[in-house]
Design a protein around this motif. Structure first.
Motif, short mmCIF file in Angstrom:
data_model
loop_
_atom_site.label_atom_id
_atom_site.label_comp_id
_atom_site.label_asym_id
_atom_site.label_seq_id
_atom_site.Cartn_x
_atom_site.Cartn_y
_atom_site.Cartn_z
N ALA A 78 0.87 -1.41 -0.19
CA ALA A 78 0.08 -0.03 -0.03
C ALA A 78 0.85 1.28 -0.11
O ALA A 78 0.68 2.32 -0.57
CB ALA A 78 -0.75 0.01 1.21
N ALA A 122 -7.80 7.99 3.83
CA ALA A 122 -7.44 8.28 5.26
C ALA A 122 -7.49 9.64 5.71
O ALA A 122 -7.27 10.60 5.00
CB ALA A 122 -6.39 7.73 5.75
N ARG A 167 -4.06 -2.16 6.66
CA ARG A 167 -3.96 -3.68 7.21
C ARG A 167 -4.05 -3.53 8.52
O ARG A 167 -4.71 -4.38 9.29
CB ARG A 167 -2.48 -4.10 6.72
CG ARG A 167 -2.45 -5.51 6.15
CD ARG A 167 -1.18 -5.97 5.75
NE ARG A 167 -0.81 -5.97 4.35
CZ ARG A 167 -1.08 -6.86 3.72
NH1 ARG A 167 -1.91 -7.75 4.02
NH2 ARG A 167 -0.92 -6.72 2.21
P1 ADP Z 1 1.08 -3.11 3.36
O1 ADP Z 1 0.00 -2.39 4.22
O2 ADP Z 1 0.43 -3.27 1.89
O3 ADP Z 1 1.97 -4.22 3.68
P2 ADP Z 1 3.27 -1.33 3.82
O4 ADP Z 1 3.47 -2.21 4.74
O5 ADP Z 1 4.34 -1.03 3.17
O6 ADP Z 1 2.25 -1.69 2.97
O7 ADP Z 1 2.73 0.06 4.29
C1 ADP Z 1 2.11 0.20 5.66
C2 ADP Z 1 1.79 1.69 5.89
O8 ADP Z 1 0.93 2.26 5.01
C3 ADP Z 1 0.89 1.63 7.05
O9 ADP Z 1 1.69 1.74 8.25
C4 ADP Z 1 0.21 3.19 6.91
O10 ADP Z 1 0.96 4.09 7.43
C5 ADP Z 1 0.20 3.48 5.68
N1 ADP Z 1 -1.02 3.10 4.93
C6 ADP Z 1 -1.90 2.21 4.66
N2 ADP Z 1 -3.07 2.46 4.19
C7 ADP Z 1 -3.31 3.82 4.27
C8 ADP Z 1 -4.20 4.74 3.71
N3 ADP Z 1 -5.50 4.25 3.27
N4 ADP Z 1 -3.74 5.97 3.83
C9 ADP Z 1 -2.59 6.35 3.99
N5 ADP Z 1 -1.55 5.42 4.60
C10 ADP Z 1 -1.80 4.35 4.55
#
Ligand code: ADP
Ligand code: MG
Length: 202
Positions: A78, A122, A167
């Protein structure tokens, strides 16, 4: 004034910092996610550093849009599209000026942060990167050090929050008591900006 070289050095400093802190970011993501945030960003920022080394754009906006494109194409999680959008939108807002001032960067960063909000749906308080980025963008007009402090405090402030996006939100109340990995990496990005401003001719 901040030129393309300043922005290139910011991205290089950020890449080095993400490299150093990758294990900590992954450890944070193992508590409330899937333990890949450090490796996701490490892969992405290494690619950013490589492309900026090879073909450095000659405007601040060009540096950030190229970095953003690189993150989108190399980071699967993400955070790739979200950070990619942040940098691309910020870069786009800087236009094709050869140099920009701190006030213009602050305004552009606010546009970038709004892009993240639109893409991810968000808002501050949802325990995401926005909890560091929004206060940092608001503080940047007052100085690089102020922005860094705001981002770091914003990241720490995610500890008692319950995640409402991404997540970590699947954990419900069990997400409380852990610092958000994305807010932590955002604080690193803003700290790298302050470090870049404090060194070199930038
Ligand atoms: P994934 O969740 O796909 O494993 P990462 O672990 O690289 O991706 O990134 C996670 C981070 O992404 C979270 O700690 C949060 O800060 C950020 N995040 C997740 N979803 C959102 C969202 N909808 N808007 C803003 N930030 C988000
Ligand atoms: Mg993850």
């Amino acid at each position: 004034m901040l030129d393309a070289d300043f922005f290139r050095r910011w991205m290089m400093t950020a890449a080095a910092s993400i490299d150093r802190e990758a294990d900590r970011l992954t450890a944070l993501d193992s508590a409330i996610g899937d333990a890949d945030h450090g490796s996701n960003l490490q892969r992405g920022f290494r690619a950013v550093a490589a492309v900026l080394e090879k073909e450095p754009p000659d405007t601040p906006g060009g540096v950030l849009t190229l970095a953003g494109r690189q993150l989108i194409s190399t980071v699967g999680g993400a955070s790739g599209p979200l950070y990619g959008t942040l940098l691309r939108r910020t870069g786009k807002a800087l236009g094709d000026a050869a140099e920009v001032d701190q006030e213009q960067l602050a305004e552009a960063l606010r546009a970038g942060v709004e892009g993240v909000m639109t893409l991810g749906g968000a808002a501050p308080g949802d325990k995401t990167m926005l909890d560091a980025l929004v206060p940092a963008a608001d503080a940047l007009a007052s100085g690089f050090g102020t922005a860094r402090t705001a981002a770091e405090e914003g990241a720490v402030a995610t500890v008692p929050m319950q995640a409402r996006k991404g997540r970590a939100s699947y954990l419900g109340e069990r997400s409380i008591g852990h610092q958000d990995p994305g807010a932590t990496s955002s604080a690193l990005l803003i700290a790298a900006l302050e470090e870049t401003a404090g060194t070199g001719e930038g």
